[in-house]
Enzyme design. Structure first.
Site, short mmCIF file in Angstrom:
data_model
loop_
_atom_site.label_atom_id
_atom_site.label_comp_id
_atom_site.label_asym_id
_atom_site.label_seq_id
_atom_site.Cartn_x
_atom_site.Cartn_y
_atom_site.Cartn_z
N GLU A 102 52.77 33.63 41.96
CA GLU A 102 52.63 34.71 42.93
C GLU A 102 53.88 34.83 43.80
OE1 GLU A 102 50.36 32.40 42.25
OE2 GLU A 102 48.75 33.56 41.32
N HIS A 130 37.48 33.08 44.94
CA HIS A 130 37.56 34.45 44.42
C HIS A 130 36.86 35.41 45.36
CE1 HIS A 130 37.89 31.89 40.82
NE2 HIS A 130 38.64 32.82 40.33
#
Ligand code: TPP
Ligand code: TPP
Ligand code: MG
Ligand code: MG
Lengths: 340, 410, 340, 410
Positions: C60, C129
């Site tokens: 990322e 998540h």
């Protein structure tokens, strides 16, 4: 009792910790042989050996990862991030790992680590050596966030942090290392030696995590602050003559809500002071909590005096820094009739 | 620069996509037994070529070849076979249960069972593992109760993790298995920290960390290699190269440019590349690395070359991004079949015994499954106490959580 | 006008952007051939080619670094972080780089990048998540932080974000991708098709950054919210029958202070609703601002209804999620006489 | 494990510390001209051994040797010499000015001038640089006015960066020099993004990024290598290994275990290691890498082996952590002397000419210094307009900053 500046007090805390507990290790960039760019770990490698006090590669994320792994083994590492501005590469290991391990494992594993980082401005460090990123940690459940304002607290809190079984982010206002800076860069620097909180016992003691300290009792307004701004707020109270009750929070999370509520319920007025940028700073949480706890006692809007919502500019350090003049104005506004 | 053509951006792409036939003919497969086995004292520099080889022990007929043959006795191999079969049976059941709505999610390791099982066998029981979500075989090989694992997957009243983690994010201090993170990569650098702690304490236990081919691009892989190298940490670092990271083939992680094992070279870490579907080779290579670590010779990087035969997870559908016949064409076969064939060829195993073992592990899984369901499934039956939601954020419940628990009326 | 769900609307935004501006590139983990794990980039690689819509390694931080470098060249990259929970490795590039480049370079360089990330819970994703980390970005000056609550806004805001010359963090409440979830997991899911904000023009249009939207006018109390909680708050108002004025902030920073102040000055009461953990969440800033702007009009304490200060637990998703019942109670408390 | 001894934690330590005599005799120095020069089309795998070599052109007598001799004409070399001398003179003055309190901080690149200057010469003028704080030579070699640089160091009224950055954090779009970050490493991955953008646009410009030996441990180094490898980015990635990272010798970054160049091998990136104090070698190696990039052959990693002769910065005191005589003992000498000796040996330069050039650059620096001081120094004289403090956070000043500016009474 010896008089110590904040660097010496922090050094003494680590000395005590290393001495008492073989599971304590100290590491970070330049902390070993050299003793740290701010000399906070000076002499510790020499005294305790390379295996207990050592240099790491320049990889803040790796430093915290090592600490997490060592913590899982059962050690109590104290890691240094050279400047709080460089803690971001370690953010994932702190937020996704250190802060979560106890919870996610059903308390089967935990993370007894301490991460020290010098923060704040006032040394012409520009935007990458002056930040106060505490609010980026106060939002993270599972982390304890501490910022002391004087040598005595610094030592006692660092010992508590290290002996705590959960991860602690420990911010050290670097402008306070050598003296209780009150926000007047033009005046001669005062050394810690003249300050009562520089009397620091040589041995082991703790300051409890989660307990604030009333550094100036007062009746007119409550000032909630921490770190360098404690001294700036004291100067502002002295300069305005306003009878402010100044609370040094010391621990930001978990914060001492009782001390806060008791004081604001008494004074009915509140000013929050921090060096970090305003928007979504920790002052926002303090303000929200105060109005939740003390709404019906508040006689004036809570004010925030903070760094501006810009990076810390090298040339305009003193226009950026929320000094006693700005704090004083807020104290005046908040204590004037009607509050606005 | 009129003398230079326009630059072009290269975007890697797998050789074949759905609708096309898979083809692995570009993969260089050295013969079983052909790769040298250096002494564990050999320097990283001197064995750097091993990072480009592929260590294999079992040949196509199932006979062990060459210096890497670990010479394991048949009893051990049968235990290994059983752990792989149990892992597979467990995976099968849990996917079925997920389809039946008994939990939210599941992840299989089909085709990769030899990685975790043979590696677990190569370590001592009290060595410490920092796994990813696809090493359930480590727990099973350490005889950890699958009932306990199922309770975690169901987030039920028997879940020691109190329903907090997504399925398959196991944790077992007793089994030397660190709490799995949902964030890729973070465990591998922690493994180095644990190993350093062990070395600092003068312990004899070593650590091992796992990471997927895809996740090697994360910083923690770099941290792990750097830190293990600098401090000579007693750790075994494993890259499970199963060719895929969800929909991305290993070229997106850099696998077209060099092997994952070769990443070790630049850090001065001995690096081995092994046929991940060859139980004997995986065991031998891991044991070699473990011996190095335990002898204070520092870290080893192992690339386990394998193939993710199933979907990434129950949320995934690989037919959208890879040819349907890839696994069939995959040249390294199935680790269970290969070990079975070896045992049969060695005269230590028969088809009947194999069928019996299959039936036995199935029964074990079924029994555990029933017990687990009595303790609840995600949306039915007993569950953890909801009050525990507010615990274990810190060791003591802080005032804000105590208040919030009250707000929720608990 | 076609009816689109949020996935389709976001996809359409990128389609329009790719079509109009050759400098727009789309990349991230699994966004290329596969079209993203939530299908938001579905079909775009096929239509625009691999060079414009492509997969990245699982890094990322590297993804954002690429975007920053491309932005310096003059492109307008739109990068996807697969889950907001995985944005932390990119934190340094976002905070120390993307957010700072214009300022530190005296506006010689800037950073016209957009980082999309699905956020929030409600899909049994457990603690990794389900996070809503917006407050970790609202504190960072130099970043614009957006969270849409419906297909029409999502498309218009994503186009504005991409065309903006500064870095934008764009959170997509994943529980809203397929329908306007009102916080009742037990009831049948409503598709977007039945919702007026699912009427989305095919072409180019913008929703201005920094403008809130009053999704329900009312007189009794102001609700400040965004993302999934907009629908939950609407449900709470309907269920309690309280005449709440519900403001969907859409942009969190820079926030629409005028709309907020005007509404609270009118209603005299305020409830803040977000899914993220409470302490130091963005709700704290909203609360602080509201009491600064509207102190003398406030008739009751501002309340925050938020996720608890714990990770998002898999088994207790619906005990964690701040659903209509909890919002409704807050509305009742805040509008009851005396406010407490 | 009674058969295994207790593990031990290894902490690297430089060979010598203050009070001891420095000794570099362990460093392998291949002869000038001894390392092969492959075609730029050679695969990374085939030239992987170059990562362990050291490319040198100038021998001890100053004559160029071997295939890497770039055959530069004397005029170019004199320009290079001048840029190095100017860099050094500039550094000297700014440190003096910092000591006089005219600014807060300064960083020299003494002993490393060949790195930036020869590299700048090897690129095209419009190639893009992503430097660290120790590549001021890039700007100077591109004839960027040192007056402009001084204004930045003084944060004065002439500072285009409006007093916002610490000294030496230059930025020059015109000179193709990206805004320097105070955060280590972040620029090198950005360089890859810029290079990919250039490739995407079919441009011919390439990018180059720099990083220190110490900072290679940061994630961005790993990102840069991974991403450059995967997308074949037209970028040259440089590790300036000057042996020190503040007080930490290069072993703390892993340099005792393998060369920094060798990090490239595992990513399939051609990697060269060069004598960083040899202007000709640095030029040649960089040109080779630039040619590769510009020919769409992808990235190259270069390790520039050099020595940080001065303190890390004006805040540092190296006598606390390294032997006083290290630089004297450093075997690769001084880049300025070596290039001068070469020019003299080649009959293209004399001591007198050299003295004249020294005087000339000194005068240039003095003149610029005076002009700069008229525009202000950190704490005296004209400064940027304080109102600008609230600008450029975003393109338009948002309401909160407009209000804050007012709060400050501006
Ligand atoms: C930091 C982070 N980024 C992204 C994800 C989402 N994600 C989960 S698994 C996965 C693919 C991992 O592939 P690989 O590392 O090869 O492991 P495998 O699944 O093949 O075992 C991704 C992208 C994540 N969990 N964490
Ligand atoms: C992310 C980050 N961590 C730490 C620092 C503090 N710091 C500044 S320079 C430096 C040493 C860098 O050494 P190296 O990369 O070798 O570069 P050199 O100074 O030798 O040119 C350190 C630790 C920083 N600026 N940024
Ligand atoms: Mg994989
Ligand atoms: Mg260096």
């Amino acid at each position: 009792m010896p008089s110590m500046n904040m660097v010496q007090a922090l050094n003494s805390a680590m000395d005590v910790l290393l001495e008492r507990d073989p599971n304590v290790l100290i590491f970070g960039e330049d902390v070993g042989y050299f003793g740290g760019v701010f000399r906070v770990t000076d002499g510790l490698q020499k005294k305790y050996g390379r295996q207990r006090v050592f240099d790491t590669p320049i990889a803040e994320g790796g430093i915290v990862a090592l600490a997490v792994g060592m913590g899982a083994y059962g050690l109590r590492p104290v890691a240094e991030i050279q400047f709080a501005d460089y803690i971001y590469p370690a953010y994932d290991q702190l937020v996704s790992e250190a802060a979560r391990i106890r919870y996610r494992s059903g308390a089967e594993w935990w993370c007894p680590i301490t991460v020290r980082a010098p923060c704040g401005g006032g040394i012409f460090g520009g935007q990458t050596h002056s930040q106060s990123p505490e609010a980026l940690f106060t939002h993270v459940c599972g982390l304890t966030t501490i910022m002391p304002s004087n040598p005595y607290d610094a030592k006692g809190l660092l010992i508590s942090a290290t002996e705590d079984d959960d991860p602690v982010v420990f911010f050290e206002p670097k402008r306070l290392y050598n003296g209780p800076f009150d926000g007047h860069p033009d005046r001669p620097a005062t050394p810690w030696a003249k300050h009562p909180m520089s009397e620091v016992p040589e041995g082991h003691y703790r300051i409890p995590i989660g307990k604030a300290s009333i550094v100036r009792p007062g009746a007119a307004v409550t000032v909630l602050t921490y770190g360098t701004m404690v001294h700036v707020s004291l100067a502002a109270a002295a300069e305005t003559g306003i009878d402010a009750e100044i609370i040094d929070l010391r621990t930001l999370v978990p914060v001492d809500i009782e001390a806060i509520a008791a004081s604001v319920n008494k004074t009915g007025r509140c000013v929050i002071v921090h060096e970090a940028t305003r928007t979504s700073g920790y002052g926002a949480e303090l303000s929200a909590m105060v109005q939740e706890e003390c709404f019906f006692k508040l006689e004036a809007p809570i004010e925030r005096v903070t760094g501006w919502d810009t990076p810390y500019p090298h040339a305009f350090e003193w226009q950026y820094f929320p000094g006693p003049a700005r704090v004083g104005e807020a104290l005046r506004r908040v204590t004037s009739d009607g509050g606005a | 620069m009129p003398d230079h053509p326009a630059l072009q951006l290269h975007i890697p792409e797998p050789k074949h996509r759905p609708g096309e036939a898979a083809d692995f003919s570009h993969i260089r497969l050295p013969k079983a037994g052909s790769v040298e086995r250096p002494l564990i004292t050999t320097s990283a520099y001197d064995i750097r070529e091993l990072a480009f080889q592929l260590i294999r022990v079992l040949d196509d007929e199932g006979s062990p070849k060459g210096a890497w043959d670990p010479g394991l006795d048949a009893e051990t191999l049968k235990r290994g076979l059983r752990a792989m079969l149990l892992t597979r049976a467990y995976d099968e059941r849990m996917v079925r249960m997920q389809r039946q709505g008994k939990t939210s999610f599941y992840m299989k390791c089909t085709g990769e069972e030899a990685v975790a099982v043979a590696q677990a066998f190569a370590f001592e029981r009290n060595d410490m593992f920092f796994p990813t979500y696809r090493q359930q075989g480590l727990l099973i090989a350490r005889d950890w109760p699958i009932l306990d694992m199922m309770c975690q997957v169901y987030s039920n009243s028997g879940d020691r993790l109190k329903g907090r983690q997504m399925p398959v994010m196991y944790s077992s201090r007793e089994a030397g298995f660190f709490s799995i993170s949902g964030n890729l990569g973070t465990q591998i650098s922690q493994a180095v920290g644990w190993a350093m702690a062990s070395a600092y304490k003068g312990d004899t236990r070593i650590a091992s960390g796992w990471i997927g081919d895809g996740a090697t691009a994360e910083p923690d892989f770099h941290y792990a290699l750097t830190l293990a190298s600098v401090y000579h940490a007693p750790v075994v670092l494993n890259v499970v190269n199963n060719q895929w990271a969800i929909s991305c083939y290993q070229g997106i992680a850099g696998g077209d440019e060099s092997t994952f094992a070769s990443r070790g070279i630049g850090y001065g870490i001995p690096a081995l590349r092994v046929d991940g579907n060859d139980f004997l080779a995986v065991f031998a290579v891991t044991r070699w690395a473990a011996e190095r670590a335990r002898s204070n010779l520092g870290p080893t990087l192992i690339e386990l070359f394998t193939y993710r035969a199933a979907a990434h997870s129950t949320s995934d559908d690989p037919s959208r991004y890879r040819p349907a016949d890839e696994y069939e064409k995959w040249p390294l076969g199935d680790p269970v079949d290969r070990l079975k064939r070896h045992l049969v060829a060695a005269g230590a195993w028969s088809n009947d015994e194999h069928q019996a073992m299959l039936a036995e592990v199935d029964a074990q899984v079924r029994d555990a499954g029933k017990q687990a369901e009595e303790l609840g499934t995600l949306n039915h039956g007993p569950r953890p106490d909801v009050r525990t939601m507010f615990e274990d954020v810190l060791k003591e419940v802080p005032w804000n959580l105590a208040r919030q628990r009250k707000e929720l009326g608990l």
